[in-house]
Design a protein around this motif. Structure first.
Motif, short mmCIF file in Angstrom:
data_model
loop_
_atom_site.label_atom_id
_atom_site.label_comp_id
_atom_site.label_asym_id
_atom_site.label_seq_id
_atom_site.Cartn_x
_atom_site.Cartn_y
_atom_site.Cartn_z
N GLY A 114 0.79 -1.21 0.00
CA GLY A 114 -0.09 -0.07 0.06
C GLY A 114 0.72 1.24 -0.15
O GLY A 114 0.61 2.25 -0.84
N LEU A 115 1.89 1.37 0.94
CA LEU A 115 2.94 2.33 1.16
C LEU A 115 3.48 2.79 -0.05
O LEU A 115 3.63 4.08 -0.62
N SER A 116 4.30 1.55 -0.62
CA SER A 116 5.21 1.95 -1.85
C SER A 116 4.10 2.44 -3.06
O SER A 116 4.49 3.15 -3.95
N GLY A 117 2.95 1.73 -3.24
CA GLY A 117 1.89 2.27 -4.27
C GLY A 117 1.53 3.57 -3.94
O GLY A 117 1.73 4.57 -5.11
N LEU A 118 1.40 4.06 -2.85
CA LEU A 118 0.88 5.68 -2.42
C LEU A 118 2.03 6.42 -3.03
O LEU A 118 2.11 7.52 -3.42
N PRO A 148 13.07 -5.17 -1.91
CA PRO A 148 13.65 -3.67 -2.10
C PRO A 148 13.36 -3.53 -3.42
O PRO A 148 13.11 -2.31 -3.98
N LEU A 149 13.66 -4.07 -4.58
CA LEU A 149 13.90 -4.08 -5.80
C LEU A 149 12.38 -3.71 -6.20
O LEU A 149 12.10 -2.93 -7.28
N ALA A 150 11.49 -4.77 -6.02
CA ALA A 150 10.02 -4.27 -6.17
C ALA A 150 9.41 -3.03 -5.57
O ALA A 150 8.70 -2.33 -6.48
N VAL A 151 10.02 -2.55 -4.39
CA VAL A 151 9.65 -1.27 -3.90
C VAL A 151 10.09 -0.29 -4.63
O VAL A 151 9.50 0.71 -4.98
N ALA A 152 11.30 -0.49 -5.25
CA ALA A 152 11.84 0.69 -6.01
C ALA A 152 11.23 0.71 -7.38
O ALA A 152 11.89 1.39 -8.22
N GLY A 153 10.38 -0.30 -7.71
CA GLY A 153 9.76 -0.31 -9.06
C GLY A 153 10.56 -0.84 -10.18
O GLY A 153 10.40 -0.50 -11.28
N MET A 154 11.64 -1.59 -9.69
CA MET A 154 12.71 -2.02 -10.74
C MET A 154 12.39 -3.55 -11.10
O MET A 154 12.96 -4.28 -12.01
#
Lengths: 48, 801
Positions: B441-445, B767-773
């Motif tokens: 949720g947070l990373s989407g936001l 971390p990679l996913a959160v960074a959108g990579m």
């Protein structure tokens, strides 16, 4: 390219048939024993 | 060439084969043979083949002459007993009757071919299918219950048909596999089609495609994604719902959430001509995730079959009268019933042979393939095969207490057991999933605020990539496989913690009598100290010792005198009243403390084991002794090679213990120890940081066993599976011990690898996913591959020899 408007629906029908055929074969135990059938080509025919 | 002659000559030839080396392979199909029972002749020499099917095929290749097999007969009663156990299903739609027969000795494709081609010739058989995976023959019969010819043909071919018993758990697993396969197929086909449309869109690039075509492709993709989302992925939705109802957040929740939200968003965008659709992502998620589930289910089924087969070893009906033949259901046989077992049949009960001489194949229990000689008075186990001649056996225990039943209960229990690792993993998973939902949720936001158009994709990727499936699979799958493999090695695991503790063991304590030695004690010498006649003294001693289960007691044989007020002091001796006189027998100090008068007689020597018999006055000394096991030296040095300190703890105070220890290379030895002393000795060593494994017979060292970190009992002669120990060696031999210890260490290594991998994977990809990579499909594929890696790594444990 207008033909796509005919071909795409036809492809959907074919996909539907493929799905049905796959489910049918699973239900009829076609995938139960994948080991034996691979040897069937090496085995003798019945009446030999 | 009759089969009997073949086997006989072959058996003689194979002895040398076995000695000279390695595993034997089938001459025809190259499959590995555990115990050769079928042979073909090559240049006058016998060569082993794995099954009658391969034998037949080989002989047909050699000559065009096809020999007819000798017809076996089968009594009406036997066929009736067999038929009675089959499910009485009515005719199916084609007017045929379906029957399945279990044939446990189906080994390879040749067997399937031989059985299919032979049975198809019978008139009553309308259709036949042999399943190599299930070891079952599926028949369609024209008449209900018309099985006589089928059974006789199977027997004539050299197979042993058994009634197929329905097993709810196995059926459920197979149904689950089928349902997963259907869903997987639909997801796969759907995924490929949707990818075709997506690819066109990607290649065209933004604005590169006529909006009319784009709309067409979107609607087509929507139509394909509907069955994938609601049929294929429904396993995740129902799982998530079940979790939520129970107030938990399981692993299905993020997966289901990701699939449903991606689908809903895309569907809305299709209807409203919005900016993005993610149907390809939905389908790929579903396909890769189902793939992981499917492989896991397949692995479970394979090991479930291993567990089941042991129950199938038992015949359903037991012959309790030979002429006329009378059958009773096996699980209703009471203690003391005489049962009749023909050559080639499995023993239905645990019992003692009362008539006949034969050999038995006990490999299912002991892993030992050499047949064991059985004669009157010998113990036979239910589920082992009687090989040569007809036998009469008196059952000794009920079905519930039989070894085979105890084993299946034990393996079921140990399958339910969750090791410490698994409990921690479960705990972690639970918090982990909750954390993922928050993180997604947070990373989407964050990316939404940053103005990224694909912010939703980042959210979905985080949801899927971090699912801790591999972590929660890491331990249970390794344990299931290891327990099954250990049983094949002849080790019955009774306590789930056994493997975990055994892996840490660095000191092994042996009991002497019956463990390092054969335990078959003999009465070597009797020295009379009173006027009593030799035979009388022995008779009194024997009668008293009948009450004791200490190995020394067996040396005296059977006593016939009636003993009152029998008192057994474990590890010390026995006291009892015979004809009004109180006698004590056992350890000299124990006997003397009971109050005989006069001076304590001098023990004849300090080097051997002496047992004193006394009443008011000493009566006799008995010298007993036994020999070291043949394999003891090898096992001790094997354990030392694994870095374990070996010590000997014995209640025996004679020189024999010391000289035995010296000959075996054991330096640490405690002699003359009472059961309490043994516990003290073990506690003292544990205080110094040693992790103790106690090995004994599980009777007079039960206390020491429960004090040790873990324990193994060596299967005692008179009882079967010991409850005092964490595991039992089923063959009366120490051979599997070294392999078991190193196997436990390997299991620990594999579990550590599994957990290490699962944790490392999540640490890197989250971390990679959160960074959108990461692209969403990479997340789904990565997660499935991660689970697959864990399953495959664990499967290695099933292949260790």
């Amino acid at each position: 390219m207008e033909v796509a408007f005919v071909l795409v629906p036809i492809s959907l029908v074919i996909v539907l048939t493929a799905c049905w055929a796959f489910i049918w074969s699973v239900k009829n135990d076609q995938f139960d024993d994948l080991e034996k059938e691979s040897f069937s080509i090496l085995m003798r025919d019945e009446d030999e | 060439m009759s089969e009997v002659v073949l086997e006989f000559e072959g058996e003689a030839g194979s002895v040398t084969d076995k000695k000279t080396g390695g595993q034997q392979v089938c001459r025809y199909c190259q499959g590995i043979i555990e115990s050769p029972r079928h042979f073909v002749f090559v240049d006058g020499l016998a060569a082993p083949v794995c099954c009658p099917g391969c034998q037949r095929n080989f002989e047909m290749d050699q000559s065009s002459l096809i020999e007819t097999q000798p017809r076996e007969t089968m009594s009406v009663a036997e066929v009736a007993a067999f038929t009675a156990t089959l499910r009485g299903a009515g005719p199916n739609r084609s007017g045929l009757y379906s029957v399945s027969i279990l044939v446990p000795d189906i080994r390879c494709a040749s067997c399937a071919w031989l059985i299919e081609s032979s049975l198809r010739k019978l008139n009553e058989v309308a259709d036949i299918k042999v399943s190599l995976a299930d070891k079952k023959v599926y028949l369609e019969l024209t008449q209900p219950g018309d099985l006589e010819n089928v059974l006789i043909t199977l027997k004539s071919l050299g197979y042993s048909p058994l009634p197929d018993q329905p097993n709810a758990q196995a059926e459920a697993l197979k149904a689950q596999r089928k349902s997963l396969l259907s869903r997987l197929g639909v997801a796969g086909i759907g995924m490929m089609q949707v990818m075709m449309f997506s690819l066109a869109t990607y290649v065209a690039g933004p604005g590169g495609m006529d909006p009319a075509y784009q709309t067409l492709f979107r609607w087509a993709s929507l139509a394909l994604a509907v069955p994938v989302t609601f049929y294929s992925a429904s396993v995740f939705h129902t799982g998530a719902l079940r979790d939520l109802r129970r107030g938990q957040v399981g692993m299905d929740v993020p997966v289901s959430l990701a699939i449903l939200s991606a689908f809903t968003l895309s569907a809305v965008n299709t209807l409203t001509s919005g900016e993005h659709v993610y149907f390809d992502t939905v389908c790929m998620f579903t396909f890769f995730l189902l793939m992981g589930r499917f492989i896991e289910a397949g692995s479970r089924i394979r090991f479930q079959q291993g567990q089941d087969l042991i129950e199938h070893l038992l015949p359903v009906m037991t012959r309790v009268n030979d002429d006329p033949e009378v059958y009773l259901p096996t699980h209703e046989i009471s203690v003391g019933t005489l049962v009749y077992v023909n050559a080639g049949e499995p023993y239905p009960v645990d019992g003692v042979v009362t008539r006949g001489n034969s050999t038995a194949d006990e490999s299912a229990f002991t892993g030992e393939v050499t047949p064991v000689l059985k004669t009157v008075g010998d113990r036979v186990l239910a589920g082992t095969a009687n090989l040569d001649c007809s036998m009469q056996v008196r059952s000794q225990v009920t079905y519930q207490d039989s070894v085979i039943n105890q084993l299946s209960v034990l393996s079921r229990d140990s399958a339910l057991y969750k090791p410490r690792f698994a409990l921690i993993a479960d705990q972690i998973s639970r918090y982990f999933v909750a954390a993922i939902l928050g993180l997604a949720g947070l990373s989407g936001l964050y990316w939404y605020v940053q103005g990224m158009s694909d912010w939703i994709l980042v959210s979905l990727t985080v949801l899927v990539v971090s699912c801790p499936c591999a972590l929660s699979l890491a331990t249970p799958i390794a344990y299931t496989i290891a327990t099954t493999r250990l049983r094949e090695m002849g080790v019955a695991v009774c306590n789930g913690e056994f493997l975990e503790r055994l892996a840490r063991v660095n000191t092994v304590a042996f009991d002497k009598t019956g463990t390092l030695t054969t335990g078959k004690l003999r009465l070597l010498e009797t020295r009379l100290l009173s006027e009593m006649a030799l035979m009388d003294a022995r008779q009194i001693a024997a009668s008293l010792e009948m009450g004791s289960r200490h190995p020394i007691a067996h040396a005296f044989g059977a006593g016939t005198l009636e003993v009152e007020d029998l008192e057994v002091t474990p590890g010390k001796g026995v006291q009892g009243v015979i004809n009004g006189t109180t006698y004590r027998i056992g350890d000299p100090d124990f006997v003397w403390s009971g109050g005989p008068s006069g001076t304590k007689p001098e023990q004849p020597d300090e080097y051997s084991t002496w047992v004193l018999l006394a009443a008011e006055r000493p009566i006799a000394w008995f010298q007993v002794g036994d020999d070291a096991r043949d394999e003891a030296g090898e096992v001790v040095s094997g354990l030392q090679a694994l870095g374990c300190e070996v010590c000997l703890l014995t209640g025996d105070r004679s020189r024999q213990g010391v000289s035995l220890a010296e000959s075996l290379g054991i330096s640490a030895i405690g002699t003359g120890l009472s059961p309490e002393d043994k516990v003290g000795e073990i506690a003292a060593r544990q205080a110094q940081g040693e992790v103790m494994l106690m090995i004994g017979d599980g009777i007079n060292d039960a206390a020491a066993m429960s004090r040790s970190d873990t324990s193994i009992a060596i299967c005692p002669v008179d009882s079967f599976v010991s409850s005092a120990a964490d595991a039992t060696l089923l063959a009366n031999a120490l051979i599997p011990l070294v392999a078991t210890v190193s196997y436990a260490r390997q299991v620990r290594r594999v579990i550590a690898q599994n957990i290490g991998w699962a944790v490392a994977y999540n640490m890197i990809v989250v971390p990679l996913a959160v960074a959108g990579m990461l692209a969403p499909w990479m997340a789904a594929l990565g997660m499935s591959l991660s689970s697959l890696l864990v399953v495959l790594n664990s499967n290695r444990l099933g292949k260790v020899s």
